[in-house]
Scaffold this motif. Structure first.
Motif, mmCIF file in Angstrom:
data_model
loop_
_atom_site.group_PDB
_atom_site.id
_atom_site.type_symbol
_atom_site.label_atom_id
_atom_site.label_comp_id
_atom_site.label_asym_id
_atom_site.label_seq_id
_atom_site.Cartn_x
_atom_site.Cartn_y
_atom_site.Cartn_z
ATOM 1 N N PHE A 169 -9.321 -8.286 3.736
ATOM 2 C CA PHE A 169 -8.678 -7.801 5.202
ATOM 3 C C PHE A 169 -8.665 -6.216 5.293
ATOM 4 C CE2 PHE A 169 -5.371 -6.505 8.237
ATOM 5 C CZ PHE A 169 -5.838 -7.148 9.255
ATOM 6 N N GLU A 170 -8.038 -5.314 4.499
ATOM 7 C CA GLU A 170 -7.910 -4.145 4.567
ATOM 8 C C GLU A 170 -9.348 -3.426 4.618
ATOM 9 O OE1 GLU A 170 -5.111 -2.261 4.973
ATOM 10 O OE2 GLU A 170 -4.066 -3.989 5.200
ATOM 11 N N ILE A 171 -10.207 -3.955 3.683
ATOM 12 C CA ILE A 171 -11.572 -3.225 3.879
ATOM 13 C C ILE A 171 -12.147 -3.420 5.104
ATOM 14 C CG2 ILE A 171 -13.779 -2.993 2.665
ATOM 15 C CD1 ILE A 171 -12.431 -4.096 0.084
ATOM 16 N N TYR A 172 -12.211 -4.565 5.672
ATOM 17 C CA TYR A 172 -12.694 -4.967 7.075
ATOM 18 C C TYR A 172 -12.208 -3.943 7.826
ATOM 19 C CZ TYR A 172 -14.327 -7.431 11.046
ATOM 20 O OH TYR A 172 -14.910 -8.125 12.315
ATOM 21 N N LYS A 173 -10.712 -3.777 8.120
ATOM 22 C CA LYS A 173 -9.881 -2.969 8.965
ATOM 23 C C LYS A 173 -10.622 -1.480 9.168
ATOM 24 C CE LYS A 173 -5.182 -1.545 9.968
ATOM 25 N NZ LYS A 173 -3.908 -1.684 9.431
ATOM 26 N N ALA A 174 -10.856 -1.101 7.792
ATOM 27 C CA ALA A 174 -11.492 0.333 7.805
ATOM 28 C C ALA A 174 -12.741 0.358 8.668
ATOM 29 C CB ALA A 174 -11.538 0.951 6.168
ATOM 30 N N PHE A 175 -13.493 -0.553 8.649
ATOM 31 C CA PHE A 175 -14.799 -0.561 9.392
ATOM 32 C C PHE A 175 -14.896 -1.036 10.699
ATOM 33 C CE2 PHE A 175 -15.866 0.226 4.880
ATOM 34 C CZ PHE A 175 -16.835 1.017 5.013
ATOM 35 N N SER A 176 -13.639 -1.273 11.341
ATOM 36 C CA SER A 176 -13.536 -1.919 12.626
ATOM 37 C C SER A 176 -12.642 -1.144 13.421
ATOM 38 C CB SER A 176 -12.840 -3.295 12.296
ATOM 39 O OG SER A 176 -13.826 -4.216 11.411
ATOM 40 N N THR A 177 -12.778 -1.694 14.861
ATOM 41 C CA THR A 177 -11.931 -0.939 16.009
ATOM 42 C C THR A 177 -10.501 -2.094 15.880
ATOM 43 O OG1 THR A 177 -12.720 -2.606 17.642
ATOM 44 C CG2 THR A 177 -13.789 -0.384 17.413
ATOM 45 N N PRO A 178 -9.307 -1.639 16.507
ATOM 46 C CA PRO A 178 -8.251 -2.257 16.448
ATOM 47 C C PRO A 178 -8.504 -4.035 17.143
ATOM 48 C CG PRO A 178 -7.951 -0.061 16.991
ATOM 49 C CD PRO A 178 -9.115 -0.218 16.856
ATOM 50 N N SER A 179 -9.451 -3.928 18.244
ATOM 51 C CA SER A 179 -9.515 -5.151 18.718
ATOM 52 C C SER A 179 -10.541 -6.144 17.788
ATOM 53 C CB SER A 179 -10.258 -4.848 20.168
ATOM 54 O OG SER A 179 -11.497 -4.222 19.997
ATOM 55 N N GLU A 180 -11.407 -5.424 17.095
ATOM 56 C CA GLU A 180 -12.002 -6.128 16.278
ATOM 57 C C GLU A 180 -11.284 -6.687 15.091
ATOM 58 O OE1 GLU A 180 -16.515 -4.166 16.690
ATOM 59 O OE2 GLU A 180 -14.905 -3.372 15.321
ATOM 60 N N THR A 181 -10.084 -5.850 14.334
ATOM 61 C CA THR A 181 -9.235 -6.377 13.496
ATOM 62 C C THR A 181 -8.410 -7.420 13.918
ATOM 63 O OG1 THR A 181 -9.429 -4.139 12.592
ATOM 64 C CG2 THR A 181 -7.449 -5.535 11.977
ATOM 65 N N ALA A 182 -8.107 -7.291 15.297
ATOM 66 C CA ALA A 182 -7.038 -8.267 15.704
ATOM 67 C C ALA A 182 -7.794 -9.704 15.961
ATOM 68 C CB ALA A 182 -6.559 -7.809 17.113
ATOM 69 N N GLU A 183 -9.131 -9.552 16.328
ATOM 70 C CA GLU A 183 -9.987 -10.862 16.434
ATOM 71 C C GLU A 183 -10.271 -11.390 14.921
ATOM 72 O OE1 GLU A 183 -12.453 -13.945 17.565
ATOM 73 O OE2 GLU A 183 -10.790 -12.729 18.747
ATOM 74 N N PHE A 184 -10.599 -10.708 13.780
ATOM 75 C CA PHE A 184 -10.601 -11.086 12.603
ATOM 76 C C PHE A 184 -9.267 -11.606 12.194
ATOM 77 C CE2 PHE A 184 -11.105 -10.145 7.825
ATOM 78 C CZ PHE A 184 -12.227 -10.884 7.585
ATOM 79 N N THR A 185 -8.288 -11.153 12.468
ATOM 80 C CA THR A 185 -6.892 -11.723 12.184
ATOM 81 C C THR A 185 -6.652 -12.903 12.616
ATOM 82 O OG1 THR A 185 -6.001 -9.414 12.220
ATOM 83 C CG2 THR A 185 -4.388 -11.069 12.126
ATOM 84 N N LYS A 186 -7.263 -13.228 13.697
ATOM 85 C CA LYS A 186 -7.110 -14.463 14.480
ATOM 86 C C LYS A 186 -8.102 -15.578 13.707
ATOM 87 C CE LYS A 186 -7.453 -17.009 19.074
ATOM 88 N NZ LYS A 186 -8.170 -17.970 18.446
ATOM 89 N N MET A 187 -9.093 -14.907 13.444
ATOM 90 C CA MET A 187 -10.097 -16.044 12.790
ATOM 91 C C MET A 187 -9.625 -16.419 11.647
ATOM 92 S SD MET A 187 -13.448 -13.894 14.051
ATOM 93 C CE MET A 187 -14.798 -14.795 12.817
ATOM 94 N N LEU A 188 -9.016 -15.563 10.677
ATOM 95 C CA LEU A 188 -8.408 -16.005 9.396
ATOM 96 C C LEU A 188 -7.472 -17.088 9.589
ATOM 97 C CD1 LEU A 188 -8.047 -12.612 7.702
ATOM 98 C CD2 LEU A 188 -9.564 -14.281 6.904
ATOM 99 N N ALA A 189 -6.492 -16.998 10.724
ATOM 100 C CA ALA A 189 -5.480 -17.822 10.949
ATOM 101 C C ALA A 189 -5.759 -19.070 11.345
ATOM 102 C CB ALA A 189 -4.442 -17.088 11.980
ATOM 103 N N ASP A 190 -7.130 -18.779 12.080
ATOM 104 C CA ASP A 190 -7.624 -20.188 12.555
ATOM 105 C C ASP A 190 -8.300 -20.944 11.268
ATOM 106 O OD1 ASP A 190 -6.723 -19.863 14.938
ATOM 107 O OD2 ASP A 190 -8.397 -19.087 15.832
ATOM 108 N N GLY A 191 -8.455 -20.556 9.967
ATOM 109 C CA GLY A 191 -9.132 -21.251 9.140
ATOM 110 C C GLY A 191 -10.538 -20.776 8.634
ATOM 111 N N LEU A 192 -10.833 -19.729 9.149
ATOM 112 C CA LEU A 192 -12.089 -18.845 8.767
ATOM 113 C C LEU A 192 -12.078 -19.171 7.059
ATOM 114 C CD1 LEU A 192 -14.570 -17.281 9.402
ATOM 115 C CD2 LEU A 192 -13.204 -15.176 9.007
ATOM 116 N N ALA A 193 -13.487 -19.579 6.544
ATOM 117 C CA ALA A 193 -13.737 -19.738 5.178
ATOM 118 C C ALA A 193 -13.694 -18.161 4.565
ATOM 119 C CB ALA A 193 -14.851 -20.393 4.749
ATOM 120 N N TRP A 194 -13.219 -18.080 3.418
ATOM 121 C CA TRP A 194 -13.520 -16.963 2.576
ATOM 122 C C TRP A 194 -14.791 -16.308 2.644
ATOM 123 C CZ3 TRP A 194 -9.356 -13.989 3.013
ATOM 124 C CH2 TRP A 194 -8.128 -14.535 2.821
ATOM 125 N N GLY A 195 -15.600 -17.279 2.311
ATOM 126 C CA GLY A 195 -17.152 -17.038 2.196
ATOM 127 C C GLY A 195 -17.637 -16.422 3.712
#
Length: 336
Positions: free
Chosen positions: A247-273
């Motif tokens: 997550f921290e690495i993703y955050k370094a390459f994303s906008t705040p809105s993209e990071t928020a969307e990625f956080t939601k996807m993880l909470a919704d069960g996004l597979a680690w792969g």
């Protein structure tokens, strides 16, 4: 209003990785574009030989580091970009400053004290066992680098603050003893600089073996990203950002809105792969053009050499003027 002069040195003892890009290169390139700043950046190859005694590594790293900064957007028209060893005035100033630096000041340098402590812990009778003069007097060379161009600010990590403070001490001693020629440099610590985590969650570092290479192709980058540690949660299970360094690495390459969307996807069960595929895509998208430029530069190193020589000519003109004043101040003058 005169411009603020900022000087940065980069040691040539390795190949830059993703952590170097996020934590140092990307923010420094952006800062150099500030019209109120006069930027100096040099390849610290003489510093490199203090610890690295592999000639080919020094040579290859010099090329890789130079190509990396240029590929990542460093503009040699805006920044005075040079190789330390191309500025002999720095080494002459280094000797002059050595002659006025108290040994006691060098005794207090962190690297030297750590070496002495290690010898004591290993029951070495000689506290200076294994200590070479490059390590001992390193802060004086760093001082010469800084004072040669009268830098106002020196961006450093917290472990280097002491060296800038030493530069101030040495500059002050020279100014008091001889003539007011040197600016007292200020430490610049950017509290917002990102320290990128590595594959295992610790700071990304070559010494930990947890880095992601900067200049690999898309497939190899994906393979590196696939090594990031995760837990055993299955696809569909909610996941939290603090459960993987991904997550921290993703955050370094994303906008705040993209990071928020990625956080939601993880909470919704996004597979680690799948998360790793998204991260690799992000990294590769940002580095696609720099990689092309890096490969073009390293395929024809003469391009890099030409840029460095132009930077050295610009730097030496100024260095010569100041060194002439320094030599005169200490009594090294033509006979008339």
């Amino acid at each position: 209003m005169s411009k603020k002069r900022v000087l940065t040195g980069v040691t040539t003892t390795g190949i830059p990785h993703l952590g170097n890009y996020v934590g140092a290169i990307r923010p420094a390139v952006r800062a150099a574009q500030n019209p109120d700043t006069e930027s100096f950046l040099f390849l610290a190859d003489y510093h490199g030989i203090i610890k690295c005694h592999e000639p080919e590594m020094i040579h290859q790293s010099t090329q890789a580091v130079a190509a990396t900064w240029l590929a990542c957007g460093l503009n040699p028209e805006q920044t005075t970009f040079y190789r330390q060893s191309d500025i002999p005035e720095v080494m002459e100033l280094n000797w002059i400053l050595t002659c006025i630096t108290a040994k006691g000041l060098m005794n207090r340098a962190h690297a030297y004290k750590a070496a002495v402590q290690a010898n004591a812990e290993n029951n070495q009778e000689d506290p200076d066992f294994g200590v070479e003069m490059g390590l001992f007097s390193y802060p004086i060379l760093m001082t010469a680098d800084i004072l040669m161009f009268n830098a106002n600010e020196v961006p450093v990590g917290r472990d280097q603050i002491q060296h800038v403070e030493m530069a101030r001490d040495i500059a002050g001693r020279f100014n008091h003893r001889f003539r007011e020629l040197f600016t007292l440099p200020e430490v610049k610590i950017d509290e917002n600089v990102e320290l990128l985590v590595g594959l295992d969650g610790r700071k990304m570092s070559k010494s930990y073996g947890n880095t992601i290479p900067l200049w690999e192709n898309d497939k190899k980058t994906q393979k590196s990203v696939n090594k990031i540690i995760t837990n055993m949660k299955e696809p569909g299970e909610p996941k939290k950002p603090d459960e993987s360094p991904l997550f921290e690495i993703y955050k370094a390459f994303s906008t705040p809105s993209e990071t928020a969307e990625f956080t939601k996807m993880l909470a919704d069960g996004l597979a680690w792969g799948e998360a790793k595929k998204l991260l690799a895509t992000k990294i590769n998208a940002e580095l696609a053009e720099p990689r092309e430029r890096y490969n073009a530069l390293t395929a024809d190193p003469s391009q890099i050499e030409e840029i460095l020589q132009a930077g050295a000519a610009k730097a030496r003109k100024e260095a010569r003027e100041l060194l002439d004043k320094v030599r005169d101040a200490v009594g090294i003058r033509p006979l008339k």
